[in-house]
Design a protein around this motif. Structure first.
Motif, PDB file in Angstrom:
ATOM      1  N   MET A 298      -3.567  32.627  62.488  1.00  0.00           N
ATOM      2  CA  MET A 298      -2.873  33.182  61.543  1.00  0.00           C
ATOM      3  C   MET A 298      -1.644  32.055  61.234  1.00  0.00           C
ATOM      4  O   MET A 298      -0.770  32.288  60.162  1.00  0.00           O
ATOM      5  CB  MET A 298      -2.483  34.391  61.577  1.00  0.00           C
ATOM      6  CG  MET A 298      -3.965  35.479  61.558  1.00  0.00           C
ATOM      7  SD  MET A 298      -3.567  37.135  61.688  1.00  0.00           S
ATOM      8  CE  MET A 298      -2.108  37.478  60.496  1.00  0.00           C
ATOM      9  N   GLY A 299      -1.160  31.238  62.261  1.00  0.00           N
ATOM     10  CA  GLY A 299       0.128  30.413  62.050  1.00  0.00           C
ATOM     11  C   GLY A 299       1.119  31.404  62.584  1.00  0.00           C
ATOM     12  O   GLY A 299       2.320  30.964  62.226  1.00  0.00           O
ATOM     13  N   ALA A 300       1.070  32.269  63.447  1.00  0.00           N
ATOM     14  CA  ALA A 300       2.215  33.248  63.789  1.00  0.00           C
ATOM     15  C   ALA A 300       3.144  32.429  64.662  1.00  0.00           C
ATOM     16  O   ALA A 300       4.270  32.707  64.926  1.00  0.00           O
ATOM     17  CB  ALA A 300       1.769  34.596  64.402  1.00  0.00           C
ATOM     18  N   TYR A 301       2.587  31.610  65.409  1.00  0.00           N
ATOM     19  CA  TYR A 301       3.388  30.962  66.394  1.00  0.00           C
ATOM     20  C   TYR A 301       3.497  29.304  66.244  1.00  0.00           C
ATOM     21  O   TYR A 301       2.809  28.546  65.178  1.00  0.00           O
ATOM     22  CB  TYR A 301       2.677  30.479  67.899  1.00  0.00           C
ATOM     23  CG  TYR A 301       2.325  32.188  68.307  1.00  0.00           C
ATOM     24  CD1 TYR A 301       3.106  33.180  68.221  1.00  0.00           C
ATOM     25  CD2 TYR A 301       0.995  32.213  68.818  1.00  0.00           C
ATOM     26  CE1 TYR A 301       2.909  34.730  68.791  1.00  0.00           C
ATOM     27  CE2 TYR A 301       0.693  33.700  69.248  1.00  0.00           C
ATOM     28  CZ  TYR A 301       1.751  34.585  69.355  1.00  0.00           C
ATOM     29  OH  TYR A 301       1.446  35.920  69.905  1.00  0.00           O
ATOM     30  N   VAL A 302       4.881  28.820  66.600  1.00  0.00           N
ATOM     31  CA  VAL A 302       5.088  27.444  66.375  1.00  0.00           C
ATOM     32  C   VAL A 302       4.867  26.506  67.670  1.00  0.00           C
ATOM     33  O   VAL A 302       5.551  27.033  68.739  1.00  0.00           O
ATOM     34  CB  VAL A 302       6.639  27.344  66.058  1.00  0.00           C
ATOM     35  CG1 VAL A 302       7.039  25.679  65.684  1.00  0.00           C
ATOM     36  CG2 VAL A 302       6.618  27.837  64.565  1.00  0.00           C
ATOM     37  N   ASP A 303       4.049  25.620  67.413  1.00  0.00           N
ATOM     38  CA  ASP A 303       3.644  24.825  68.732  1.00  0.00           C
ATOM     39  C   ASP A 303       4.918  23.820  69.142  1.00  0.00           C
ATOM     40  O   ASP A 303       5.320  23.168  68.096  1.00  0.00           O
ATOM     41  CB  ASP A 303       2.418  24.188  68.863  1.00  0.00           C
ATOM     42  CG  ASP A 303       1.265  25.137  68.775  1.00  0.00           C
ATOM     43  OD1 ASP A 303       1.418  26.238  69.476  1.00  0.00           O
ATOM     44  OD2 ASP A 303       0.291  25.134  68.070  1.00  0.00           O
ATOM     45  N   ILE A 304       5.126  23.802  70.355  1.00  0.00           N
ATOM     46  CA  ILE A 304       6.172  22.465  70.667  1.00  0.00           C
ATOM     47  C   ILE A 304       5.367  21.339  71.210  1.00  0.00           C
ATOM     48  O   ILE A 304       4.640  21.502  72.347  1.00  0.00           O
ATOM     49  CB  ILE A 304       7.191  23.251  71.603  1.00  0.00           C
ATOM     50  CG1 ILE A 304       7.877  24.144  71.124  1.00  0.00           C
ATOM     51  CG2 ILE A 304       8.147  21.719  72.015  1.00  0.00           C
ATOM     52  CD1 ILE A 304       9.184  24.790  71.789  1.00  0.00           C
ATOM     53  N   ASP A 305       5.494  19.989  70.517  1.00  0.00           N
ATOM     54  CA  ASP A 305       4.866  19.065  71.122  1.00  0.00           C
ATOM     55  C   ASP A 305       5.358  18.340  72.228  1.00  0.00           C
ATOM     56  O   ASP A 305       6.547  18.363  72.675  1.00  0.00           O
ATOM     57  CB  ASP A 305       5.008  17.791  70.281  1.00  0.00           C
ATOM     58  CG  ASP A 305       4.281  18.377  68.741  1.00  0.00           C
ATOM     59  OD1 ASP A 305       3.096  18.936  68.861  1.00  0.00           O
ATOM     60  OD2 ASP A 305       4.591  17.889  67.780  1.00  0.00           O
TER      61      ASP A 305
END
Length: 305
Positions: A298-305
């Motif tokens: 759902m896109g609830a989290y923001v991933d860190i590269d």
């Protein structure tokens, strides 16, 4: 003025075994005690370490009662003597809280490099509150609470006003693993409607610190009358939430801040829910995995590269 309580003769009832049992029995009989015995009982409930370490005369002076009042209270609980009563507290102190004084000392050393005494005092209070939580008695109590929650068909979570954050945290985190956990909000006069589905076979986790919220008391009364098993998290055994509770946790909430600290209550929540997942069925772990997967899709989290 002589006290009017009708005392049970020593040995007429079995004395409670263990500090938790003493506290529970004191809380149960507290409303019917005479004024002087209430003063003594209140001191006992709040100062277990002092009871263990002080003489009866010193304890009586600190509690502002007579030594004979303390003896009357001990006999009211079924102990043959005050010394036998005090031994329960001494045993509990020997298995007392985890010492965090080393960490607190480190905090004091760091903070002493500035003139921010408020920051220092908040830190000291936080370490002390957490340290008081981790006792042998509470370890067994956490395991018992987890078992009851896992066995319940539905779990209601109640906490209003200053403890709503505790109730919300318990319900939000708990529901990830256990979908049968429900936060009771009581909005717009809907308290009765929200509590109607709960009955025998269910559990309610209730949070309440002084000043005790009328809505919380009402919710506890309703669920208890319906046969729901109450787990109470409060600040003292003199709390009006304690009578009738199946399990009671008293958490320290002292702080220099103007509002009672919820730090130890939040830590207790983490301990109980961790115990549920550790000793619950495999489905709980699967529920956590499914929740995380669903949130990521759902896109609830923001991933860190």
């Amino acid at each position: 003025m002589p006290e009017q309580d009708t005392l049970n003769p020593a040995g007429a009832q079995p004395a409670p075994e263990g500090l938790d049992a003493v506290n529970q029995q004191l809380a149960a009989i507290y409303p019917e005690l005479s004024p002087q015995l209430k003063v003594a009982a209140g001191y006992v409930l709040e100062h277990s370490v002092e009871i263990a370490l002080q003489s009866i005369r010193k304890t009586a002076a600190a509690a502002e009662v007579t030594p004979s009042t303390l003896m009357r209270l001990a006999k009211r609980l079924g102990f043959e003597s005050y010394e036998q009563f005090r031994e329960v507290f001494q045993a509990a102190v020997q298995a007392g809280p985890v010492e965090l004084s080393g960490r607190a000392s480190q905090l004091r050393t760091l903070a002493s490099q500035t003139d921010d005494q408020v920051f220092l005092d908040v830190g000291d209070a936080a370490f002390d509150n957490i340290g008081r939580l981790f006792t042998a008695d509470n370890q067994a109590r956490v395991r018992d609470a987890a078992r009851r929650i896992l066995a319940a068909e539905k779990v209601a979570v109640v906490g209003f006003r200053d403890t709503f954050a505790c109730a919300y945290h318990f319900a939000y985190v708990g529901r990830i693993a256990m979908p049968n956990v429900h936060l009771v909000r009581g909005l717009e006069g809907g308290l009765l409607t929200e509590l109607a589905p709960f009955g025998e076979g269910d559990a309610v986790v209730v949070f309440g610190f002084e000043p005790y919220c009328a809505e919380t008391m009402r919710a506890l009364e309703i669920t208890r009358a319906a046969g729901v098993s109450p787990i109470v998290i409060t600040d003292t055994m003199r709390s009006p939430l304690v009578p009738g509770a199946d399990i009671t946790f008293t958490v320290a909430n002292a702080t220099p801040h103007f509002f009672p600290s919820i730090l130890s209550a939040i830590t207790l929540i983490e301990a109980i829910l961790a115990e549920c997942v550790a000793f619950g069925p495999d489905d709980l772990v699967d529920n956590v995995a499914r929740f995380e997967s669903r949130m990521r899709k759902m896109g609830a989290y923001v991933d860190i590269d």
